[in-house]
Each structure stands twice: as structure tokens, then as C-alpha cells.
Design a protein around this motif. Sequence first.
Motif, PDB file in Angstrom:
ATOM      1  N   ALA A  63      23.024 -15.439  22.160  1.00 31.30           N
ATOM      2  CA  ALA A  63      23.699 -16.001  20.992  1.00 31.30           C
ATOM      3  C   ALA A  63      23.401 -15.154  19.766  1.00 31.30           C
ATOM      4  N   PRO A  64      24.351 -15.081  18.822  1.00 34.10           N
ATOM      5  CA  PRO A  64      24.101 -14.342  17.581  1.00 34.10           C
ATOM      6  C   PRO A  64      23.176 -15.112  16.650  1.00 34.10           C
ATOM      7  N   ILE A  65      22.512 -14.374  15.766  1.00 36.53           N
ATOM      8  CA  ILE A  65      21.700 -14.955  14.700  1.00 36.53           C
ATOM      9  C   ILE A  65      22.406 -14.664  13.384  1.00 36.53           C
ATOM     10  N   ARG A  66      22.596 -15.722  12.584  1.00 30.35           N
ATOM     11  CA  ARG A  66      23.270 -15.548  11.297  1.00 30.35           C
ATOM     12  C   ARG A  66      22.431 -16.181  10.186  1.00 30.35           C
ATOM     13  N   ALA A  67      22.386 -15.484   9.051  1.00 31.76           N
ATOM     14  CA  ALA A  67      21.611 -15.914   7.902  1.00 31.76           C
ATOM     15  C   ALA A  67      22.223 -15.273   6.671  1.00 31.76           C
ATOM     16  N   PHE A  68      21.762 -15.662   5.496  1.00 33.42           N
ATOM     17  CA  PHE A  68      22.220 -15.030   4.260  1.00 33.42           C
ATOM     18  C   PHE A  68      21.654 -13.618   4.146  1.00 33.42           C
ATOM     19  N   ASP A  69      20.412 -13.445   4.549  1.00 28.80           N
ATOM     20  CA  ASP A  69      19.745 -12.149   4.515  1.00 28.80           C
ATOM     21  C   ASP A  69      20.239 -11.286   5.678  1.00 28.80           C
ATOM     22  N   PRO A  70      20.882 -10.148   5.394  1.00 29.01           N
ATOM     23  CA  PRO A  70      21.417  -9.321   6.491  1.00 29.01           C
ATOM     24  C   PRO A  70      20.349  -8.847   7.469  1.00 29.01           C
ATOM     25  N   THR A  71      19.104  -8.692   7.005  1.00 28.69           N
ATOM     26  CA  THR A  71      18.071  -8.177   7.897  1.00 28.69           C
ATOM     27  C   THR A  71      17.681  -9.181   8.976  1.00 28.69           C
ATOM     28  N   LEU A  72      18.047 -10.443   8.800  1.00 28.64           N
ATOM     29  CA  LEU A  72      17.744 -11.463   9.798  1.00 28.64           C
ATOM     30  C   LEU A  72      18.852 -11.601  10.844  1.00 28.64           C
ATOM     31  N   CYS A  73      20.021 -11.025  10.558  1.00 31.00           N
ATOM     32  CA  CYS A  73      21.192 -11.248  11.412  1.00 31.00           C
ATOM     33  C   CYS A  73      21.164 -10.341  12.638  1.00 31.00           C
ATOM     34  N   ARG A  74      21.803 -10.821  13.696  1.00 29.22           N
ATOM     35  CA  ARG A  74      21.963 -10.023  14.908  1.00 29.22           C
ATOM     36  C   ARG A  74      23.290 -10.382  15.561  1.00 29.22           C
ATOM     37  N   ASP A  75      24.089  -9.373  15.827  1.00 27.00           N
ATOM     38  CA  ASP A  75      25.357  -9.528  16.557  1.00 27.00           C
ATOM     39  C   ASP A  75      26.416 -10.306  15.792  1.00 27.00           C
ATOM     40  N   ASP A  76      26.250 -10.464  14.489  1.00 30.65           N
ATOM     41  CA  ASP A  76      27.288 -11.095  13.674  1.00 30.65           C
ATOM     42  C   ASP A  76      26.983 -10.816  12.206  1.00 30.65           C
ATOM     43  N   ALA A  77      27.943 -11.160  11.341  1.00 31.56           N
ATOM     44  CA  ALA A  77      27.851 -10.812   9.929  1.00 31.56           C
ATOM     45  C   ALA A  77      26.936 -11.770   9.175  1.00 31.56           C
ATOM     46  N   PRO A  78      26.397 -11.334   8.019  1.00 38.09           N
ATOM     47  CA  PRO A  78      25.637 -12.246   7.166  1.00 38.09           C
ATOM     48  C   PRO A  78      26.514 -13.377   6.643  1.00 38.09           C
ATOM     49  N   LEU A  79      25.885 -14.477   6.314  1.00 37.57           N
ATOM     50  CA  LEU A  79      26.592 -15.623   5.760  1.00 37.57           C
ATOM     51  C   LEU A  79      26.680 -15.505   4.249  1.00 37.57           C
ATOM     52  N   ARG A  80      27.770 -16.052   3.703  1.00 34.53           N
ATOM     53  CA  ARG A  80      27.984 -16.021   2.264  1.00 34.53           C
ATOM     54  C   ARG A  80      28.394 -17.405   1.772  1.00 34.53           C
ATOM     55  N   HIS A 135      10.603 -20.994   9.986  1.00 32.39           N
ATOM     56  CA  HIS A 135      12.003 -21.303  10.293  1.00 32.39           C
ATOM     57  C   HIS A 135      12.628 -20.263  11.229  1.00 32.39           C
ATOM     58  N   VAL A 136      12.243 -19.011  11.076  1.00 32.37           N
ATOM     59  CA  VAL A 136      12.960 -17.918  11.738  1.00 32.37           C
ATOM     60  C   VAL A 136      12.137 -17.202  12.811  1.00 32.37           C
ATOM     61  N   GLY A 137      10.826 -17.495  12.897  1.00 27.55           N
ATOM     62  CA  GLY A 137       9.960 -16.719  13.777  1.00 27.55           C
ATOM     63  C   GLY A 137      10.388 -16.698  15.232  1.00 27.55           C
ATOM     64  N   GLY A 138      11.004 -17.772  15.709  1.00 26.47           N
ATOM     65  CA  GLY A 138      11.409 -17.841  17.110  1.00 26.47           C
ATOM     66  C   GLY A 138      12.856 -17.468  17.369  1.00 26.47           C
ATOM     67  N   ALA A 139      13.569 -16.991  16.362  1.00 25.71           N
ATOM     68  CA  ALA A 139      15.010 -16.768  16.505  1.00 25.71           C
ATOM     69  C   ALA A 139      15.332 -15.695  17.535  1.00 25.71           C
ATOM     70  N   THR A 140      14.597 -14.591  17.522  1.00 25.28           N
ATOM     71  CA  THR A 140      14.900 -13.493  18.458  1.00 25.28           C
ATOM     72  C   THR A 140      14.651 -13.925  19.897  1.00 25.28           C
ATOM     73  N   TRP A 141      13.546 -14.631  20.124  1.00 25.84           N
ATOM     74  CA  TRP A 141      13.260 -15.138  21.477  1.00 25.84           C
ATOM     75  C   TRP A 141      14.416 -15.998  21.971  1.00 25.84           C
ATOM     76  N   LEU A 142      14.874 -16.912  21.139  1.00 23.10           N
ATOM     77  CA  LEU A 142      15.946 -17.823  21.534  1.00 23.10           C
ATOM     78  C   LEU A 142      17.256 -17.074  21.724  1.00 23.10           C
ATOM     79  N   ALA A 143      17.552 -16.140  20.825  1.00 26.03           N
ATOM     80  CA  ALA A 143      18.802 -15.382  20.932  1.00 26.03           C
ATOM     81  C   ALA A 143      18.847 -14.557  22.209  1.00 26.03           C
ATOM     82  N   ASP A 144      17.717 -13.981  22.590  1.00 33.87           N
ATOM     83  CA  ASP A 144      17.667 -13.182  23.817  1.00 33.87           C
ATOM     84  C   ASP A 144      18.012 -14.028  25.033  1.00 33.87           C
ATOM     85  N   ARG A 145      17.495 -15.220  25.092  1.00 31.72           N
ATOM     86  CA  ARG A 145      17.682 -16.058  26.276  1.00 31.72           C
ATOM     87  C   ARG A 145      19.011 -16.806  26.268  1.00 31.72           C
ATOM     88  N   ALA A 146      19.544 -17.064  25.083  1.00 32.55           N
ATOM     89  CA  ALA A 146      20.813 -17.794  24.986  1.00 32.55           C
ATOM     90  C   ALA A 146      22.008 -16.868  24.838  1.00 32.55           C
TER      91      ALA A 146
END
Length: 263
Positions: free
Chosen positions: A93-110, A80-91
Motif C-alpha cells: 500500500a502507498p504511504i501518503r502525508a503532507f511531508d513529501p519525505t514520508l510518502c511512498r508510491d504516491d503524491a504528498p497530500l495538500r 504516528h509514523v514509525g511503523g508505516a514502512t513495515w505496514l506498507a511493505d506487507r500490505a
Amino acid sequence: MPHPAYGVSRQVTPFATVLLEDNPGPLTLDGTNTWLLRAPGSTRSVVVDPGEADTPHLERVLAAAGEIDAILITHHHLDHVGGATWLADRANAPIRAFDPTLCRDDAPLRDGDVLRLAGLDLEVLHTPGHSADSICFAIDHAGSSAVLTGDTILGRGTTVISPPDGKLGAYLDALRALADRKPGTAVLPGHGPELPDLVTVAQDYLAHREQRLEQIRAALAQIGPTATPRQIVEVVYADVDQSLWGPAEWSVQAQLEYLRDQP
């Protein structure tokens, strides 16, 4: 409805389009569903679960999405998440998830968060069980309702619960909460085809889990209270392809832990 060819954008609701990644397997079914969300008329999109680090798939997602408001992740598994960084770099765009370690440029979801993106309101539902960080996204727009369920509910079959990250008690609670949603809400899963009614599917999942628990109780009575997960799988899952016995052992372990925690 069967999936179309891999990598072909298919509109499922007025606000949701799916691209199926070419990564089929015992746990991914036909492959990972990457969802593109946008209100009718919006030029921006939300991407949910970009899938694995699969460049051809990610390039198709990028082309279909246009400008991306956010990349949302239902849980931390790499399909589900393996390609998120590649896509975020090119778009960009921030990455958001419940797990803070998966997030980039925005807050974790609750649980209970409402995200206003791409002309839509997305409600975050924390649904642990398959994994501790599993979340769903509920959308109700212009008379059409859907919940993106990740691996909490699949389009075919049932999901695996793998301790210690997965917990059956939490999963049953999550299913009960989903069963209380509005009837007629579509299920947009992380794997497998979409389904027409979340309430019916969640109730069926609950009934299936209770049936499995009864089978585990019967197997314990037959084999003895110290039975291993493998011994129970050989009894309860005797009619299941042995290639799936490994994941079945994970679920049996979760069920044993649940039963042993009961008063």
C-alpha cells in the motif's frame, strides 16, 4: 468513553474503528490511536497513523484492516509514523502525508484534497501548529461526520507546540478553522478517547490558549520582559507535575514568540 484493552478493535462510528497501541506515556497519553476507515460493506480499508515500529501492534492492524487502499499519516512524529514502512511493505500500500519525505508510491497530500478510498471521501485539512506538517481528515458519510485530528486536538488535555516546527499563530488559525466545521462532528484523535463535538472542543482549546497567553503576559509583567521559558513555567505551570515541565517549556517558547510577533 474509556479505551478497551490494548490491541482490541473497537468500532467508534459506522466507518471508523480504532486500535490502541500499547505505548502509553506523558505525550502519548494511553498510547497511539491507529484508525481503520472503511465504508459499511467495504472489504478495503484506510489506515491512519499506524503508530510506532511495534510489530505486535502492526500485525494486529494488518489482520484487522484486510486489503489496505492507503496508509495516511497525520504528521511526522515517530509515535504516528514509525511503523508505516513495515505496514506498507506487507500490505503493498502507498504511504501518503503532507511531508513529501514520508510518502511512498504516491503524491504528498495538500489542503483541500479529497481522497476517494475504501468507499469513503476523505477531505484533507492542513492544520499546522503542533507541527508544520500536521493534517486532519474530515469524513461525512451516510449522515455521520467525523474529523481525525492527529495531535492537533487530543482526546484529553491539550497538545504541545514545540518551536521551531510548531507555531502558535498557525495553531490558533487551525483551531478557528476546525471550530467552523459542522456541529456534532465527532473528534477521532491521535491520542485519548474520541469526543462528540469538534466545534465545542476547538472553541475550548482556543479559550484555553487565550487563558495561557494572559498568564504569560502576567508572568512577564512579574518577572520582566527577558524572562526565560523555564522561569515562566515555574510560575504559570506551578500546579502541573514537574515531569511535564519540559514539554511546557516548548509551549511557553511558542507563546513568547507569538506575543513578540504581535504589533
